[in-house]
Design an enzyme around this catalytic site. Structure first.
Site, PDB file in Angstrom:
ATOM      1  N   TRP A 102       0.828  -1.221   0.000  1.00 27.48           N
ATOM      2  CA  TRP A 102       0.000   0.000   0.000  1.00 27.48           C
ATOM      3  C   TRP A 102       0.852   1.257   0.000  1.00 27.48           C
ATOM      4  O   TRP A 102       0.473   2.253  -0.612  1.00 27.48           O
ATOM      5  CB  TRP A 102      -1.000  -0.021   1.158  1.00 27.48           C
ATOM      6  CG  TRP A 102      -1.917  -1.196   1.036  1.00 27.48           C
ATOM      7  CD1 TRP A 102      -1.986  -2.279   1.856  1.00 27.48           C
ATOM      8  CD2 TRP A 102      -2.865  -1.442  -0.017  1.00 27.48           C
ATOM      9  NE1 TRP A 102      -2.915  -3.173   1.383  1.00 27.48           N
ATOM     10  CE2 TRP A 102      -3.464  -2.697   0.244  1.00 27.48           C
ATOM     11  CE3 TRP A 102      -3.259  -0.733  -1.162  1.00 27.48           C
ATOM     12  CZ2 TRP A 102      -4.441  -3.246  -0.584  1.00 27.48           C
ATOM     13  CZ3 TRP A 102      -4.236  -1.282  -1.988  1.00 27.48           C
ATOM     14  CH2 TRP A 102      -4.802  -2.516  -1.700  1.00 27.48           C
ATOM     15  N   ASP A 172      -1.359   6.490   6.449  1.00 32.97           N
ATOM     16  CA  ASP A 172      -2.449   5.612   6.033  1.00 32.97           C
ATOM     17  C   ASP A 172      -2.744   4.685   7.215  1.00 32.97           C
ATOM     18  O   ASP A 172      -1.953   3.807   7.538  1.00 32.97           O
ATOM     19  CB  ASP A 172      -2.001   4.805   4.804  1.00 32.97           C
ATOM     20  CG  ASP A 172      -3.045   3.782   4.348  1.00 32.97           C
ATOM     21  OD1 ASP A 172      -4.070   3.623   5.031  1.00 32.97           O
ATOM     22  OD2 ASP A 172      -2.813   3.134   3.300  1.00 32.97           O
ATOM     23  N   LYS A 196     -12.434  -1.657   7.382  1.00 32.67           N
ATOM     24  CA  LYS A 196     -11.751  -2.602   8.276  1.00 32.67           C
ATOM     25  C   LYS A 196     -12.173  -2.368   9.721  1.00 32.67           C
ATOM     26  O   LYS A 196     -12.777  -3.220  10.344  1.00 32.67           O
ATOM     27  CB  LYS A 196     -10.236  -2.461   8.121  1.00 32.67           C
ATOM     28  CG  LYS A 196      -9.794  -2.770   6.689  1.00 32.67           C
ATOM     29  CD  LYS A 196      -8.438  -2.230   6.386  1.00 32.67           C
ATOM     30  CE  LYS A 196      -8.170  -2.210   4.909  1.00 32.67           C
ATOM     31  NZ  LYS A 196      -8.269  -3.515   4.263  1.00 32.67           N
TER      32      LYS A 196
END
Ligand code: PMP
Length: 366
Positions: A102, A172, A196
């Protein structure tokens, strides 16, 4: 009705109480006579839902008035572009730590807009650790410094933050937000896809220092020329996340999750439960002769726990049998294989204990 123990990395398990409340309110929210899904986002009832969600998130994370809280669409991946588009208009430079897939994607995207420097990387060992960094490498004129706080695929997390001085730290937090207390003041910008630890997919939470939000029409703006209106933070900040129709139902569910977290003691209580859950699993993995953790030491994630047997066929057999027994979505990310148990806030401790019992049993019968 049978519920499984869902170890998905995301979209992921939500608190049952939240799902039950949403079900109760499905046909009529309060006395509105309609579902939240059917409401105008401009209605007083819906504005109340949105404002309460923001206020509860502020409360949970201790977010001061110096920060804007925004709900944006396009997933966490859209932030990989929005961040450089909104911040790189100053010096056109950003520093990154590459700790996984990511961050790699965020790096690739930022390269389209400016000069990117990778300060440290753990790619040499399949991102199985958080790389150490040399702060002498940091550029004091970088527009921001970027990290991915928790690496969903590899199961690592930052336990220490780089000291970036006046350079805003961007994080992030898609797979760890709300899992433990967080000092928001250390950051220029925090973002997280909701699917999530917050709510359903389709909502991205952005917490941004107000002083970093500039007006593209002004001369000293840090927003790159040509940045679409929808991709400017100012648009969302000025309009309380309602410049256009926001993902209304998703935000409502996020709001219910915030209330659930507050009712259950907030982030300090969550951190204790998450520590307990993770240690139950890691302790077993450390002693098992069959299952091996892929991350060791302090970098271990509390949210995503990857492990392998070292034998692909045995991995597949385990995933299949676990699934049949009601422990689902344990297959590792397609890029790394093996197994991964994601144990977000809404995964109860009993779920982790039951998984460990199942694994012990599986191990004993091979
Ligand atoms: N960052 C992290 C840490 C992630 O785990 C994910 C998705 N799993 C993303 C970004 C991308 O999120 P999205 O699919 O919402 O774009």
């Amino acid at each position: 009705m049978k519920r499984v123990y869902n170890f998905s990395a995301g979209p992921a398990v939500l608190p049952e109480e939240v799902l039950e409340q949403a079900a109760r309110e499905m046909m009529s929210y309060g006395d509105s006579g309609m579902s939240v899904m059917e409401m105008s986002h401009r209605s007083a009832v819906y504005e109340g839902i949105l404002n309460e969600a923001i206020a509860d998130l502020r409360d949970l994370m201790g977010i001061s008035d110096e920060y804007e809280v925004m709900f944006i669409q396009g997933g966490a991946s859209t932030q990989f572009a929005m961040i450089p588009m909104n911040l790189m208009g100053k010096n056109g430079k950003a520093d990154f730590i590459n700790s996984g897939q990511w961050s790699k994607k965020a790096i690739a995207q930022a390269k389209a807009y400016g000069d990117v420097k990778v300060i440290a990387s753990s790619e040499d060992k399949t991102f199985s650790y958080i790389p150490s960094w040399d702060s002498a490498e940091f550029r004091s004129d970088a527009d921001y410094f970027y990290i991915c706080s928790n690496n969903t695929i590899y199961g690592t997390r930052f336990t220490e933050l780089p000291e970036t001085g006046n350079v805003p730290l961007v994080a992030d937090m898609s797979s760890c937000i709300l899992s433990e207390p967080c000092d928001v003041n250390r950051y220029g910008l925090i973002f997280a896809g909701a699917q999530k630890n917050i709510g359903p997919a389709g909502v991205t939470v952005v917490i941004m220092r107000k002083s970093l939000i500039t007006d593209s029409k002004e001369e000293n703006s840090t927003v790159l020329k040509g940045t679409p209106i929808m991709l400017q933070y100012k648009t969302h900040a000025d309009n309380n996340s309602m410049y256009n129709t926001p993902p209304t139902y998703g935000i409502y569910i996020c709001g219910l999750v915030f209330k659930w977290l507050k009712k259950n003691g907030g982030l300090t209580a969550m951190a204790a439960v998450n520590q307990e859950k993770a240690s139950i699993l890691y302790e077993y993995l450390d002693e098992s002769k069959m299952f091996h953790p892929t991350v060791s030491g302090a970098d271990r994630s509390l949210m995503n726990v990857p492990f392998v047997t070292g034998d692909k066929d045995l991995d597949a057999k385990f995933v299949k049998e676990a699934s049949a027994a009601g422990f689902v979505n344990l297959k590792g990310h397609r890029s790394v294989g093996g197994m991964r148990a994601s144990i977000y806030n809404a995964m109860p401790t009993e779920g982790v204990k039951a998984l460990v019992e199942f694994m012990k049993n599986f191990e004993a019968h091979q």
